[in-house]
Motif scaffolding. Structure first.
Motif, PDB file in Angstrom:
ATOM      1  N   LEU A 266     118.106  66.914 -35.648  1.00 19.33           N
ATOM      2  CA  LEU A 266     117.173  65.979 -35.020  1.00 19.33           C
ATOM      3  C   LEU A 266     117.789  64.623 -34.738  1.00 19.33           C
ATOM      4  O   LEU A 266     117.217  63.815 -34.013  1.00 19.33           O
ATOM      5  CB  LEU A 266     115.950  65.770 -35.916  1.00 19.33           C
ATOM      6  N   LEU A 267     118.961  64.351 -35.325  1.00 18.03           N
ATOM      7  CA  LEU A 267     119.571  63.028 -35.215  1.00 18.03           C
ATOM      8  C   LEU A 267     120.555  62.959 -34.064  1.00 18.03           C
ATOM      9  O   LEU A 267     121.405  63.833 -33.905  1.00 18.03           O
ATOM     10  CB  LEU A 267     120.294  62.682 -36.520  1.00 18.03           C
ATOM     11  N   ALA A 268     120.447  61.895 -33.286  1.00 16.66           N
ATOM     12  CA  ALA A 268     121.401  61.641 -32.208  1.00 16.66           C
ATOM     13  C   ALA A 268     122.750  61.256 -32.826  1.00 16.66           C
ATOM     14  O   ALA A 268     122.799  60.745 -33.956  1.00 16.66           O
ATOM     15  CB  ALA A 268     120.891  60.513 -31.318  1.00 16.66           C
ATOM     16  N   PRO A 269     123.847  61.466 -32.097  1.00 17.27           N
ATOM     17  CA  PRO A 269     125.141  61.014 -32.608  1.00 17.27           C
ATOM     18  C   PRO A 269     125.086  59.504 -32.895  1.00 17.27           C
ATOM     19  O   PRO A 269     124.545  58.732 -32.110  1.00 17.27           O
ATOM     20  CB  PRO A 269     126.105  61.313 -31.452  1.00 17.27           C
ATOM     21  N   GLY A 270     125.600  59.107 -34.039  1.00 15.17           N
ATOM     22  CA  GLY A 270     125.614  57.698 -34.389  1.00 15.17           C
ATOM     23  C   GLY A 270     124.275  57.148 -34.836  1.00 15.17           C
ATOM     24  O   GLY A 270     124.087  55.919 -34.880  1.00 15.17           O
TER      25      GLY A 270
ATOM     26  N   LEU B  37     100.675  66.480 -35.932  1.00 13.42           N
ATOM     27  CA  LEU B  37     101.285  65.201 -35.564  1.00 13.42           C
ATOM     28  C   LEU B  37     101.573  65.195 -34.065  1.00 13.42           C
ATOM     29  O   LEU B  37     102.028  66.198 -33.505  1.00 13.42           O
ATOM     30  CB  LEU B  37     102.576  64.974 -36.367  1.00 13.42           C
ATOM     31  N   ARG B  38     101.300  64.064 -33.424  1.00 10.81           N
ATOM     32  CA  ARG B  38     101.365  63.982 -31.960  1.00 10.81           C
ATOM     33  C   ARG B  38     102.772  64.110 -31.404  1.00 10.81           C
ATOM     34  O   ARG B  38     102.982  64.761 -30.387  1.00 10.81           O
ATOM     35  CB  ARG B  38     100.755  62.668 -31.473  1.00 10.81           C
ATOM     36  N   ASP B  39     103.729  63.420 -32.011  1.00  8.35           N
ATOM     37  CA  ASP B  39     105.075  63.402 -31.442  1.00  8.35           C
ATOM     38  C   ASP B  39     105.880  64.600 -31.966  1.00  8.35           C
ATOM     39  O   ASP B  39     106.020  64.768 -33.176  1.00  8.35           O
ATOM     40  CB  ASP B  39     105.783  62.093 -31.797  1.00  8.35           C
ATOM     41  N   PRO B  40     106.431  65.427 -31.061  1.00  5.95           N
ATOM     42  CA  PRO B  40     107.137  66.630 -31.520  1.00  5.95           C
ATOM     43  C   PRO B  40     108.382  66.333 -32.359  1.00  5.95           C
ATOM     44  O   PRO B  40     108.719  67.106 -33.257  1.00  5.95           O
ATOM     45  CB  PRO B  40     107.488  67.369 -30.223  1.00  5.95           C
ATOM     46  N   VAL B  41     109.075  65.231 -32.078  1.00  4.36           N
ATOM     47  CA  VAL B  41     110.279  64.900 -32.834  1.00  4.36           C
ATOM     48  C   VAL B  41     109.899  64.452 -34.244  1.00  4.36           C
ATOM     49  O   VAL B  41     110.522  64.858 -35.231  1.00  4.36           O
ATOM     50  CB  VAL B  41     111.122  63.827 -32.106  1.00  4.36           C
ATOM     51  N   VAL B  42     108.869  63.628 -34.355  1.00  6.37           N
ATOM     52  CA  VAL B  42     108.401  63.190 -35.673  1.00  6.37           C
ATOM     53  C   VAL B  42     107.849  64.390 -36.453  1.00  6.37           C
ATOM     54  O   VAL B  42     108.093  64.532 -37.653  1.00  6.37           O
ATOM     55  CB  VAL B  42     107.364  62.055 -35.538  1.00  6.37           C
ATOM     56  N   ARG B  43     107.130  65.261 -35.765  1.00  9.75           N
ATOM     57  CA  ARG B  43     106.626  66.479 -36.410  1.00  9.75           C
ATOM     58  C   ARG B  43     107.786  67.301 -36.973  1.00  9.75           C
ATOM     59  O   ARG B  43     107.739  67.765 -38.127  1.00  9.75           O
ATOM     60  CB  ARG B  43     105.827  67.314 -35.395  1.00  9.75           C
ATOM     61  N   ALA B  44     108.853  67.450 -36.203  1.00 16.27           N
ATOM     62  CA  ALA B  44     110.026  68.214 -36.660  1.00 16.27           C
ATOM     63  C   ALA B  44     110.727  67.502 -37.822  1.00 16.27           C
ATOM     64  O   ALA B  44     111.218  68.150 -38.752  1.00 16.27           O
ATOM     65  CB  ALA B  44     110.994  68.430 -35.498  1.00 16.27           C
TER      66      ALA B  44
ATOM     67  N   LYS C 171     105.890  53.350 -44.814  1.00 18.34           N
ATOM     68  CA  LYS C 171     105.771  53.309 -43.350  1.00 18.34           C
ATOM     69  C   LYS C 171     107.099  53.804 -42.785  1.00 18.34           C
ATOM     70  O   LYS C 171     108.166  53.584 -43.372  1.00 18.34           O
ATOM     71  CB  LYS C 171     105.453  51.896 -42.872  1.00 18.34           C
ATOM     72  N   TRP C 172     107.016  54.476 -41.671  1.00 17.54           N
ATOM     73  CA  TRP C 172     108.189  55.025 -40.988  1.00 17.54           C
ATOM     74  C   TRP C 172     108.038  54.728 -39.499  1.00 17.54           C
ATOM     75  O   TRP C 172     106.954  54.914 -38.943  1.00 17.54           O
ATOM     76  CB  TRP C 172     108.273  56.541 -41.179  1.00 17.54           C
ATOM     77  N   GLN C 173     109.119  54.271 -38.857  1.00 22.66           N
ATOM     78  CA  GLN C 173     109.134  54.066 -37.412  1.00 22.66           C
ATOM     79  C   GLN C 173     110.364  54.761 -36.844  1.00 22.66           C
ATOM     80  O   GLN C 173     111.451  54.680 -37.430  1.00 22.66           O
ATOM     81  CB  GLN C 173     109.181  52.574 -37.083  1.00 22.66           C
ATOM     82  N   PHE C 174     110.175  55.410 -35.717  1.00 22.67           N
ATOM     83  CA  PHE C 174     111.236  56.220 -35.123  1.00 22.67           C
ATOM     84  C   PHE C 174     111.557  55.735 -33.718  1.00 22.67           C
ATOM     85  O   PHE C 174     110.656  55.461 -32.932  1.00 22.67           O
ATOM     86  CB  PHE C 174     110.798  57.683 -35.057  1.00 22.67           C
ATOM     87  N   THR C 175     112.850  55.670 -33.414  1.00 24.94           N
ATOM     88  CA  THR C 175     113.323  55.425 -32.058  1.00 24.94           C
ATOM     89  C   THR C 175     113.970  56.721 -31.595  1.00 24.94           C
ATOM     90  O   THR C 175     114.858  57.259 -32.280  1.00 24.94           O
ATOM     91  CB  THR C 175     114.363  54.282 -32.038  1.00 24.94           C
ATOM     92  N   VAL C 176     113.506  57.233 -30.469  1.00 26.11           N
ATOM     93  CA  VAL C 176     113.990  58.506 -29.965  1.00 26.11           C
ATOM     94  C   VAL C 176     114.801  58.258 -28.699  1.00 26.11           C
ATOM     95  O   VAL C 176     114.345  57.573 -27.772  1.00 26.11           O
ATOM     96  CB  VAL C 176     112.813  59.479 -29.705  1.00 26.11           C
ATOM     97  N   ALA C 177     116.014  58.796 -28.672  1.00 27.05           N
ATOM     98  CA  ALA C 177     116.920  58.636 -27.537  1.00 27.05           C
ATOM     99  C   ALA C 177     116.465  59.493 -26.360  1.00 27.05           C
ATOM    100  O   ALA C 177     115.594  60.359 -26.499  1.00 27.05           O
ATOM    101  CB  ALA C 177     118.341  59.029 -27.957  1.00 27.05           C
ATOM    102  N   ASP C 178     117.085  59.263 -25.213  1.00 23.43           N
ATOM    103  CA  ASP C 178     116.743  60.004 -24.000  1.00 23.43           C
ATOM    104  C   ASP C 178     116.926  61.514 -24.161  1.00 23.43           C
ATOM    105  O   ASP C 178     116.260  62.295 -23.493  1.00 23.43           O
ATOM    106  CB  ASP C 178     117.590  59.525 -22.816  1.00 23.43           C
ATOM    107  N   ASP C 179     117.832  61.924 -25.058  1.00 20.89           N
ATOM    108  CA  ASP C 179     118.068  63.357 -25.250  1.00 20.89           C
ATOM    109  C   ASP C 179     117.051  63.996 -26.199  1.00 20.89           C
ATOM    110  O   ASP C 179     117.157  65.175 -26.520  1.00 20.89           O
ATOM    111  CB  ASP C 179     119.498  63.627 -25.739  1.00 20.89           C
TER     112      ASP C 179
END
Length: 108
Positions: free
Chosen positions: A31-35, A8-15, A89-97
């Motif tokens: 893997l989850l940002a606060p909140g 999988l291309r995105d490391p966060v989605v892979r994790a 289907k799954w969509q992910f928003t990844v924070a700056d951290d």
């Protein structure tokens, strides 16, 4: 055709997929940002309650068939002990951290 999790291309989605499939709640939480928030079929859900019910207590498992948006959106066959297998289907928003601030899932 299934995409191997390691490819999988995105490391966060892979994790994320790795943690779900290993039923590793600690790795998942890390893997989850606060909140962080999530939605299922367009409705916001309580993230902790939903993930316990739909992933961890029911042996959730993802087989990814397709990815888009640079790997931040996937189409997958999702299965658990409650619902059996369904196309999702799954969509992910990844924070700056680098952690997931929101994910949305639903039937595809």
């Amino acid at each position: 055709m299934t995409i191997q999790t390691a490819r999988l291309r995105d490391p966060v989605v892979r994790a994320f997929v790795t943690a779900v499939n290993a039923h590793d709640r600690d790795a998942f939480q890390a893997l989850l940002a606060p909140g962080a928030t999530m939605a299922d079929d367009g409705l916001d859900r309580d993230l902790d309650e939903w993930t316990d019910r739909e992933i961890f207590s029911t042996h959730g498992h993802l087989e990814v068939d397709n990815e888009s948006r640079g790997g931040r959106a996937i189409l997958a066959r999702y299965s658990n002990d409650t619902w059996g297998e369904m196309r999702t289907k799954w969509q992910f928003t990844v924070a700056d951290d680098g952690r997931i601030s929101r994910f949305e899932t639903g039937q595809a």
